[in-house]
Motif scaffolding. Structure first.
Motif, PDB file in Angstrom:
ATOM      1  N   VAL A   1       1.175  -0.797  -0.062  1.00 45.07           N
ATOM      2  CA  VAL A   1       0.441   0.467   0.395  1.00 45.07           C
ATOM      3  C   VAL A   1       1.094   0.952  -0.348  1.00 45.07           C
ATOM      4  O   VAL A   1       2.147   1.630   0.793  1.00 45.07           O
ATOM      5  N   PRO A   2       0.618   1.820  -0.572  1.00 48.57           N
ATOM      6  CA  PRO A   2       1.327   3.206  -0.074  1.00 48.57           C
ATOM      7  C   PRO A   2       0.938   3.530   1.068  1.00 48.57           C
ATOM      8  O   PRO A   2       0.336   4.206   1.506  1.00 48.57           O
ATOM      9  N   ALA A   3       2.866   4.385   1.508  1.00 51.64           N
ATOM     10  CA  ALA A   3       2.717   5.416   3.078  1.00 51.64           C
ATOM     11  C   ALA A   3       1.986   6.687   2.981  1.00 51.64           C
ATOM     12  O   ALA A   3       2.116   6.918   2.004  1.00 51.64           O
ATOM     13  N   PRO A   4       1.645   6.444   4.160  1.00 53.54           N
ATOM     14  CA  PRO A   4       0.849   8.166   4.852  1.00 53.54           C
ATOM     15  C   PRO A   4       2.257   8.748   4.897  1.00 53.54           C
ATOM     16  O   PRO A   4       3.063   8.731   4.595  1.00 53.54           O
ATOM     17  N   ALA A   5       1.438  10.153   5.077  1.00 54.90           N
ATOM     18  CA  ALA A   5       2.115  11.000   4.917  1.00 54.90           C
ATOM     19  C   ALA A   5       2.957  10.968   6.401  1.00 54.90           C
ATOM     20  O   ALA A   5       2.101  10.891   7.185  1.00 54.90           O
TER      21      ALA A   5
ATOM     22  N   ASP B   1       5.979   2.322  -1.186  1.00 55.61           N
ATOM     23  CA  ASP B   1       5.518   0.629  -1.261  1.00 55.61           C
ATOM     24  C   ASP B   1       5.648   0.710   0.306  1.00 55.61           C
ATOM     25  O   ASP B   1       6.720   0.572   0.889  1.00 55.61           O
ATOM     26  N   LEU B   2       4.320   0.456   0.916  1.00 58.84           N
ATOM     27  CA  LEU B   2       4.451   0.079   2.139  1.00 58.84           C
ATOM     28  C   LEU B   2       4.089  -1.880   2.317  1.00 58.84           C
ATOM     29  O   LEU B   2       2.806  -1.689   1.791  1.00 58.84           O
ATOM     30  N   GLU B   3       5.427  -2.066   2.577  1.00 60.37           N
ATOM     31  CA  GLU B   3       5.205  -3.808   2.117  1.00 60.37           C
ATOM     32  C   GLU B   3       4.420  -4.657   3.869  1.00 60.37           C
ATOM     33  O   GLU B   3       5.266  -4.406   4.597  1.00 60.37           O
ATOM     34  N   LEU B   4       3.192  -4.989   3.440  1.00 60.81           N
ATOM     35  CA  LEU B   4       2.489  -5.536   4.416  1.00 60.81           C
ATOM     36  C   LEU B   4       2.357  -7.081   4.420  1.00 60.81           C
ATOM     37  O   LEU B   4       2.102  -7.853   3.217  1.00 60.81           O
ATOM     38  N   ARG B   5       3.371  -8.140   6.040  1.00 64.17           N
ATOM     39  CA  ARG B   5       3.412  -9.273   5.424  1.00 64.17           C
ATOM     40  C   ARG B   5       2.167  -9.777   6.639  1.00 64.17           C
ATOM     41  O   ARG B   5       3.072  -9.258   8.360  1.00 64.17           O
TER      42      ARG B   5
END
Length: 189
Positions: free
Chosen positions: A31-35, A49-53
């Motif tokens: 997901v796109p990283a927040p500000a 990119d903010l990659e989450l598992r």
């Protein structure tokens, strides 16, 4: 009244889990990283990119969300001010209590309907894992305190011995005296 936006990238729907303790679901998302995810010196650029598992698991009190977040950090070295980029991977875990749960902790995260918001948890995990003073390398010599030259580029960088500022006015007088002595009228020539 719900304060969670179901369309937000870090909001997850837990309906598939139901309320059966032991039910779980594994997810992977980018997901796109927040500000504002970082500090003044180092942080995650907004929109990268903010990659989450992660794993969502239904428990008696609510839904346990645990996993890892992987982000690209951008900033500058606090010693030499050179730009730096590095990858950070952090673990997170949070219990989201059902709205009707007996948990007495006022700080506990709660589900809103079937929705949970991961942004505060991921934000806390990332910001707390950031180095307090990021450096480009452990042995970075930094900048010259007198002229600002980057010492890694010129390891032999030196300046002439500085004159003590209390004596600098006398140095000017000494030059004036030598000028007068050279132009003295009773010169024996």
């Amino acid at each position: 009244m719900s304060t969670v936006d179901p369309q937000a990238p870090l909001v997850l729907d837990t309906r598939e889990l139901g309320r059966r303790p032991g039910a779980q679901r594994k997810l992977q998302r980018s997901v796109p990283a927040p500000a504002g995810l970082g500090t003044d010196v180092l942080g995650v650029p907004e929109g990268t990119d903010l990659e989450l598992r992660m794993r969502l698991e239904s428990v008696m009190e609510g839904v346990l969300a645990s996993g890892t977040a992987r982000v690209l950090l951008a900033g500058e070295c606090v010693r030499c001010l050179e730009p730096l980029e590095q990858t950070l991977e952090v673990d997170f875990q949070e219990l989201y209590a059902f709205p009707e749960s007996d948990i007495e902790d006022d700080e506990a995260s709660r589900l809103e309907g079937d929705l949970l918001d991961l942004e505060p948890v991921v934000r806390d995990a990332v910001v707390l894992a950031l180095p307090f003073q990021p450096v480009c390398s452990d042995d970075c010599p930094g900048l010259c305190t007198l002229c600002g030259a980057r010492l890694a580029d010129d390891p032999d960088h030196q300046h002439e011995a500085a004159v003590d500022p209390r004596w600098s006015a006398l140095a000017g007088l000494a030059l004036d005296d030598t000028d007068e002595v050279a132009g003295k009228p009773d010169d024996p020539r």
